[in-house]
Design a protein around this motif. Structure first.
Motif, mmCIF file in Angstrom:
data_model
loop_
_atom_site.group_PDB
_atom_site.id
_atom_site.type_symbol
_atom_site.label_atom_id
_atom_site.label_comp_id
_atom_site.label_asym_id
_atom_site.label_seq_id
_atom_site.Cartn_x
_atom_site.Cartn_y
_atom_site.Cartn_z
ATOM 1 N N CYS A 1 61.622 71.778 21.610
ATOM 2 C CA CYS A 1 61.336 73.092 22.200
ATOM 3 C C CYS A 1 62.261 73.295 23.395
ATOM 4 O O CYS A 1 62.679 74.415 23.691
ATOM 5 C CB CYS A 1 59.876 73.128 22.622
ATOM 6 S SG CYS A 1 59.346 74.672 23.334
ATOM 7 N N THR A 2 62.607 72.202 24.070
ATOM 8 C CA THR A 2 63.568 72.266 25.175
ATOM 9 C C THR A 2 64.884 72.870 24.681
ATOM 10 O O THR A 2 65.456 73.760 25.323
ATOM 11 C CB THR A 2 63.806 70.842 25.731
ATOM 12 O OG1 THR A 2 62.538 70.315 26.141
ATOM 13 C CG2 THR A 2 64.773 70.825 26.876
ATOM 14 N N THR B 1 53.370 74.247 34.213
ATOM 15 C CA THR B 1 53.956 74.088 32.890
ATOM 16 C C THR B 1 54.825 72.846 32.868
ATOM 17 O O THR B 1 54.955 72.138 33.870
ATOM 18 C CB THR B 1 54.772 75.338 32.482
ATOM 19 O OG1 THR B 1 55.281 75.181 31.147
ATOM 20 C CG2 THR B 1 55.961 75.564 33.410
ATOM 21 N N PHE B 2 55.438 72.605 31.722
ATOM 22 C CA PHE B 2 56.355 71.481 31.563
ATOM 23 C C PHE B 2 57.719 71.861 32.151
ATOM 24 O O PHE B 2 58.084 73.037 32.190
ATOM 25 C CB PHE B 2 56.489 71.155 30.065
ATOM 26 C CG PHE B 2 57.235 69.891 29.800
ATOM 27 C CD1 PHE B 2 56.733 68.671 30.217
ATOM 28 C CD2 PHE B 2 58.450 69.911 29.140
ATOM 29 C CE1 PHE B 2 57.428 67.492 29.973
ATOM 30 C CE2 PHE B 2 59.147 68.745 28.894
ATOM 31 C CZ PHE B 2 58.634 67.535 29.315
ATOM 32 N N SER C 1 60.745 71.868 31.140
ATOM 33 C CA SER C 1 61.731 72.599 30.335
ATOM 34 C C SER C 1 61.599 74.112 30.447
ATOM 35 O O SER C 1 62.595 74.823 30.313
ATOM 36 C CB SER C 1 61.604 72.207 28.865
ATOM 37 O OG SER C 1 61.766 70.827 28.730
ATOM 38 N N VAL D 1 54.085 81.116 29.182
ATOM 39 C CA VAL D 1 53.645 79.843 28.598
ATOM 40 C C VAL D 1 52.203 80.022 28.111
ATOM 41 O O VAL D 1 51.323 80.368 28.899
ATOM 42 C CB VAL D 1 53.718 78.701 29.636
ATOM 43 C CG1 VAL D 1 53.236 77.387 29.025
ATOM 44 C CG2 VAL D 1 55.133 78.562 30.179
ATOM 45 N N ASP E 1 57.078 80.670 25.711
ATOM 46 C CA ASP E 1 57.066 79.221 25.549
ATOM 47 C C ASP E 1 55.761 78.910 24.812
ATOM 48 O O ASP E 1 54.704 78.724 25.420
ATOM 49 C CB ASP E 1 57.141 78.511 26.903
ATOM 50 C CG ASP E 1 57.136 76.991 26.746
ATOM 51 O OD1 ASP E 1 56.742 76.512 25.667
ATOM 52 O OD2 ASP E 1 57.512 76.301 27.711
ATOM 53 N N ALA F 1 55.248 76.348 22.990
ATOM 54 C CA ALA F 1 55.355 74.925 22.638
ATOM 55 C C ALA F 1 54.053 74.382 22.060
ATOM 56 O O ALA F 1 54.065 73.640 21.091
ATOM 57 C CB ALA F 1 55.768 74.110 23.863
ATOM 58 N N GLN F 2 52.932 74.771 22.683
ATOM 59 C CA GLN F 2 51.629 74.235 22.259
ATOM 60 C C GLN F 2 50.890 75.205 21.348
ATOM 61 O O GLN F 2 49.737 74.974 20.996
ATOM 62 C CB GLN F 2 50.761 73.977 23.509
ATOM 63 C CG GLN F 2 51.426 73.071 24.522
ATOM 64 C CD GLN F 2 50.708 73.081 25.870
ATOM 65 O OE1 GLN F 2 49.565 73.493 25.985
ATOM 66 N NE2 GLN F 2 51.385 72.615 26.910
ATOM 67 N N SER G 1 57.173 73.713 19.886
ATOM 68 C CA SER G 1 57.514 72.287 19.933
ATOM 69 C C SER G 1 56.837 71.512 18.804
ATOM 70 O O SER G 1 55.677 71.765 18.474
ATOM 71 C CB SER G 1 57.071 71.686 21.270
ATOM 72 O OG SER G 1 57.230 70.278 21.241
ATOM 73 N N HIS H 1 56.969 68.086 19.174
ATOM 74 C CA HIS H 1 56.897 66.783 19.833
ATOM 75 C C HIS H 1 55.628 66.065 19.364
ATOM 76 O O HIS H 1 54.657 66.705 18.961
ATOM 77 C CB HIS H 1 56.864 66.992 21.353
ATOM 78 C CG HIS H 1 56.862 65.717 22.123
ATOM 79 N ND1 HIS H 1 55.697 65.140 22.599
ATOM 80 C CD2 HIS H 1 57.867 64.911 22.468
ATOM 81 C CE1 HIS H 1 56.012 64.012 23.216
ATOM 82 N NE2 HIS H 1 57.312 63.847 23.155
ATOM 83 N N LYS I 1 52.123 67.336 20.075
ATOM 84 C CA LYS I 1 51.662 68.662 19.641
ATOM 85 C C LYS I 1 50.900 68.587 18.299
ATOM 86 O O LYS I 1 50.911 67.551 17.630
ATOM 87 C CB LYS I 1 52.871 69.604 19.517
ATOM 88 C CG LYS I 1 53.767 69.646 20.753
ATOM 89 C CD LYS I 1 53.034 70.054 22.031
ATOM 90 C CE LYS I 1 53.932 70.563 23.128
ATOM 91 N NZ LYS I 1 54.512 69.560 24.035
ATOM 92 N N GLY J 1 61.118 67.684 17.941
ATOM 93 C CA GLY J 1 61.566 68.827 17.139
ATOM 94 C C GLY J 1 61.111 70.122 17.770
ATOM 95 O O GLY J 1 60.207 70.131 18.624
ATOM 96 N N TYR K 1 49.908 68.898 34.188
ATOM 97 C CA TYR K 1 51.145 69.050 34.942
ATOM 98 C C TYR K 1 50.996 68.845 36.444
ATOM 99 O O TYR K 1 50.038 69.306 37.047
ATOM 100 C CB TYR K 1 51.715 70.446 34.709
ATOM 101 C CG TYR K 1 51.951 70.745 33.256
ATOM 102 C CD1 TYR K 1 52.807 69.952 32.497
ATOM 103 C CD2 TYR K 1 51.315 71.813 32.635
ATOM 104 C CE1 TYR K 1 53.024 70.223 31.161
ATOM 105 C CE2 TYR K 1 51.540 72.095 31.303
ATOM 106 C CZ TYR K 1 52.394 71.298 30.569
ATOM 107 O OH TYR K 1 52.605 71.569 29.255
HETATM 108 C C1 LIG Z 1 55.821 70.164 25.038
HETATM 109 C C2 LIG Z 1 56.260 71.325 25.838
HETATM 110 C C3 LIG Z 1 57.610 71.639 26.025
HETATM 111 C C4 LIG Z 1 58.717 70.748 25.576
HETATM 112 O O1 LIG Z 1 58.735 70.552 24.214
HETATM 113 P P1 LIG Z 1 59.808 69.473 23.620
HETATM 114 O O2 LIG Z 1 59.740 69.759 22.149
HETATM 115 O O3 LIG Z 1 59.292 68.137 23.984
HETATM 116 O O4 LIG Z 1 61.115 69.789 24.206
HETATM 117 C C5 LIG Z 1 57.930 72.789 26.712
HETATM 118 N N1 LIG Z 1 56.980 73.593 27.208
HETATM 119 C C6 LIG Z 1 55.671 73.319 27.074
HETATM 120 C C7 LIG Z 1 54.665 74.264 27.631
HETATM 121 C C8 LIG Z 1 55.264 72.168 26.394
HETATM 122 O O5 LIG Z 1 53.966 71.890 26.273
#
Ligand SMILES: *Cc1c(COP(=O)(O)O)cnc(C)c1O
Length: 391
Positions: free
Chosen positions: A56-57, A81-82, A84, A127, A153, A155-156, A177, A179, A182, A189, A318
């Motif tokens: 996701c990064t 947040t994370f 990235s 996010v 974002d 990601a989740q 994401s 990862h 997740k 990925g 976080y």
């Molecule tokens: C997990 C996550 C990311 C990063 O995802 P990667 O696939 O590990 O790069 C970015 N933002 C949030 C909110 C996340 O939870």
């Protein structure tokens, strides 16, 4: 009983698809399995254009390049947040303006963003914390008014919705994401979702190291060459094959996680409401994360060590980015009260596909015990472990 926070799910078909990818003699990116994954997302969610990435990064970094983020641009990002979510834009020289969470959940409060918008604001990163949707109508209206881009974002937030619309499809760009942490994973990925036609062509070029190789592989051009900025954002076929196995099991993975979430919620309802997670009416629940918000940092630490002493790994989330060692010297000093609250008081309970009824029961009983909702120490029949509750 020992219960870790997460146990990544495996369908059993991953190695079969990986061997198949090897047999096909194309294990670099943009092959058969990448195509299957792309079509899965486009069909299931109606996404206009998707590109499988290494994380996701990666997808967030692609978004920053696509939007031509330059030094001097300001990007509004929640602090809870994370890294990235912010780092991807700092790499392009942007200035990050952190915004606070709402009162009831860690998602950004749109009202608090309004005073942060100015003529340098180029984009807002929404996010969807824990797979719970931000108020996207409000956010998109604000962005439209000021001509600002919105990057989700997500990601989740796989398989989650805002008013019935898939998350990742509402902003100009979306990022998911895969990862290990997740719901659906291939180790590392991610996915970039392009919702604005203007970005389609260039997104493929950025994905393929700045070349038009994707157009070449479709036979649209006779040779490929350097066209623009880019990087190696595309993922290998081995990862795509692993991911495809998981995507095929999406419905069973999601329903099992949601059932665990609902069980925690129903059985911990006796707790005062401020402890429980809040999902607004406009958001679905993808069962990504179940958390409690304690009354103080001290209470959170006590709950965490009590659970840990009983073999349960519950974890916070976080460190607010505006207070991180990297960013605190760059932050403008605004206090972000809710971010601080979630940063110190939020604690997540184990949630994963293969969690057993006994494990859930054990966790729920211990949380209740900590809050004196049940008086007797819990004895667990399977390993007859005697749990001593401290005063
Ligand atoms: C997990 C996550 C990311 C990063 O995802 P990667 O696939 O590990 O790069 C970015 N933002 C949030 C909110 C996340 O939870």
């Amino acid at each position: 009983m020992e219960i870790g926070f997460n146990k990544p799910y495996q369908t059993g078909k991953e190695t079969y698809y990986i061997s198949d990818a090897i047999k096909r003699q194309h294990i670099s990116g943009n092959g058969y399995y990448t195509g299957l994954c792309h079509r899965f997302f486009e069909h299931r969610y109606g996404y206009l254009k998707v590109l499988l990435t290494n994380s996701c990064t990666d997808a967030l970094e692609m978004a920053a390049i696509l939007l031509n983020i330059q030094p001097g641009d300001e990007i509004i990002v929640p602090s809870y947040t994370f890294t990235s979510s912010a780092n991807a834009f700092i790499l392009r020289g942007a200035k990050i303006v952190f915004t606070d969470s709402g009162d009831s959940n860690p998602n950004m409060n749109i009202e608090l963003i309004k005073p942060l918008v100015n003529s340098r604001t180029k984009a807002i990163v929404a996010v969807h914390y824990g797979g719970v949707a931000c108020d996207m109508d409000e956010l998109m209206a604000l962005a439209k008014k000021h001509n600002i881009f919105v990057i989700e974002d997500a990601a989740q937030a796989i398989d989650a919705c805002y008013k019935g619309r898939p998350l990742g499809s509402i902003g100009h760009l979306g990022c998911i994401s895969f990862h290990e942490s997740k719901n659906i994973t291939c180790g590392e990925g991610g996915l970039l979702i392009v919702n604005d036609e203007r970005f389609i062509r260039r997104s493929e070029i950025i994905w393929e190291k700045g070349t038009n190789r994707a157009a070449f592989s479709r036979g649209e051009v006779s040779k490929y060459e350097w066209k623009d900025l880019g990087s190696s954002f595309l993922t290998s076929e081995l990862n795509a094959a692993f991911l495809f196995a998981q995507l095929e099991d999406m419905d069973i993975i999601q329903s099992k996680r949601r059932a665990t979430w609902n069980e925690y919620y129903d059985k911990l309802r006796e707790l005062d409401g401020d402890y429980l997670p809040v999902i607004p009416w406009y958001s679905s629940n993808n069962g990504h994360s179940f958390y409690l918000v304690c009354k103080s940092a001290k209470e959170k630490k006590q709950l965490q060590s009590y659970l840990s002493e009983n073999g349960i790994q519950a974890i916070g989330h976080y460190v607010p980015l505006h207070r991180s060692s990297y960013f605190k010297k760059l932050h403008d000093g605004r206090l972000l009260h809710n971010t601080y609250k979630f940063g110190t008081c939020l604690i997540r309970l184990p949630i994963f596909y293969s969690i057993t009824p006994e494990e859930k029961e054990y966790i729920i009983e211990h949380v209740k015990c900590f809050f004196h909702l049940v008086r007797k120490p819990v004895t667990h029949s399977r390993d007859s472990m005697l749990v001593v509750v401290r005063a």
